[in-house]
Enzyme design. Structure first.
Site, mmCIF file in Angstrom:
data_model
loop_
_atom_site.group_PDB
_atom_site.id
_atom_site.type_symbol
_atom_site.label_atom_id
_atom_site.label_comp_id
_atom_site.label_asym_id
_atom_site.label_seq_id
_atom_site.Cartn_x
_atom_site.Cartn_y
_atom_site.Cartn_z
ATOM 1 N N SER A 49 0.610 -2.224 3.009
ATOM 2 C CA SER A 49 1.910 -1.541 3.151
ATOM 3 C C SER A 49 2.857 -2.495 3.860
ATOM 4 O O SER A 49 2.409 -3.451 4.508
ATOM 5 C CB SER A 49 1.727 -0.281 4.004
ATOM 6 O OG SER A 49 2.972 0.356 4.222
ATOM 7 N N TYR A 97 -1.852 3.953 11.626
ATOM 8 C CA TYR A 97 -1.669 3.566 10.214
ATOM 9 C C TYR A 97 -1.229 2.101 10.110
ATOM 10 O O TYR A 97 -1.790 1.317 9.330
ATOM 11 C CB TYR A 97 -0.635 4.490 9.572
ATOM 12 C CG TYR A 97 -0.328 4.165 8.130
ATOM 13 C CD1 TYR A 97 -1.234 4.475 7.121
ATOM 14 C CD2 TYR A 97 0.874 3.530 7.782
ATOM 15 C CE1 TYR A 97 -0.947 4.170 5.798
ATOM 16 C CE2 TYR A 97 1.163 3.230 6.460
ATOM 17 C CZ TYR A 97 0.250 3.552 5.468
ATOM 18 O OH TYR A 97 0.524 3.240 4.151
#
Ligand code: NAP
Length: 260
Positions: free
Chosen positions: A144, A158
């Site tokens: 990401s 995350y």
């Protein structure tokens, strides 16, 4: 043609019952690969297979939890039995619950790191014996921009997991090079998945406004990047990242987006 080198290849996509993983699987099915659609919910994986093969192509479903190594060993064996080996692993399964540090429990942290980071390691490890036998083994991770490049409140765990995947990738790329296996990562920006649909048009429009290309990414955008990294033509690229974000990380301030 990039896609032609994928024809007939055996591809596993973890977390492909919906979202980005389903987009990746769709692009590979269209390119003529034999795709194993993997998720914990077998019914959802089967529904995805039905959708992906509506116009032809080869895909089948398998239930596995990427936090459980025996599940992943069974997944790798099934892919090899059904599709004659494993050429490409797209380690895509991931979760993104939000909690600020003050509210985050140690269990919350372990849950996200266990799925996103340890799950990546376990998926690669389980597929390795088969990838070694492939003539052009490929591992494509879904990381990401969040973590490696940007931050967002509620996503310390995350972000750490997505950065951790890149640390894993760089050493894995060196270790697996002797088998001709490449290990690379796509880094999506804001991608329009089913999960975002409930947020409303206003929210989506605000998100799109901060992106130079003025739209959220599609799951197929990520699929095409994964297809490139899995292709024969990308055989000399390893340990690298490909940001797919419509330019989202580029503006240095809101001023940079004025008058566009
Ligand atoms: P999503 O729509 O929620 O789909 C997640 C998929 O992963 C589902 O198929 C889910 O199925 C599966 N999954 C979740 N936990 C799993 C587990 N323990 N074992 C096996 N499968 C599991 O998510 P997404 O937005 O497509 O995200 C996919 C990946 O892209 C993630 O790694 C995420 O970090 C990354 N990403 C997404 C965005 C974005 O904008 N959407 C941006 C950057 C990066 P089951 O629940 O049935 O297992």
């Amino acid at each position: 043609m990039l896609a032609s080198s994928i024809k007939g290849k055996s591809v596993i996509v973890t977390g492909s019952s919906k979202g980005i993983g389903k987009g990746i699987a769709r692009v590979f099915v269209r390119a003529g690969a034999k795709v194993l659609v993997v998720a914990r919910d077998i019914k959802a994986a089967e529904a995805a297979v039905k959708e992906l093969t509506r116009e032809g192509g080869t895909a089948s479903a398998f239930a596995a939890d990427v936090t459980r190594y025996p599940d992943l060993q069974a997944m790798a064996k099934i892919a090899a039995d059904r599709h004659g080996g494993i050429d490409v692993l797209c380690a895509n399964a991931g979760i993104f619950p939000q909690a600020r540090i003050v509210d985050m429990s140690p269990e919350d942290w372990d849950n996200v790191l266990g799925t996103n980071l340890k799950g990546t390691f376990l998926s690669v490890k389980a597929c390795l014996p088969y990838l070694q036998k492939s003539k052009a083994g490929r591992v494509v991770l879904t990381s990401s921009i969040t973590g490696p490049i940007t931050g967002f409140p509620g996503w310390t765990h995350y972000g750490a997991s997505k950065s951790g995947q890149l640390g894993f990738m760089r050493t894995a790329a060196i270790e697996l090079a002797k088998h001709g296996i490449t290990v690379n990562a796509v880094m999506p920006g804001n991608i329009k998945t089913e999960g975002l649909d409930g947020l409303g048009q206003d929210y989506l429009a605000t998100m799109a406004a901060s992106i130079p290309l003025k739209r959220l990414g599609s799951v197929d955008d990520i699929g095409h990047a994964a297809l490139f990294l899995a292709s024969t033509e990308a055989g000399y690229i390893t340990g690298q990242t490909l940001v797919v974000d419509g330019g989202q990380i580029l503006p240095e301030s809101l001023e940079a987006l004025k008058d566009l």
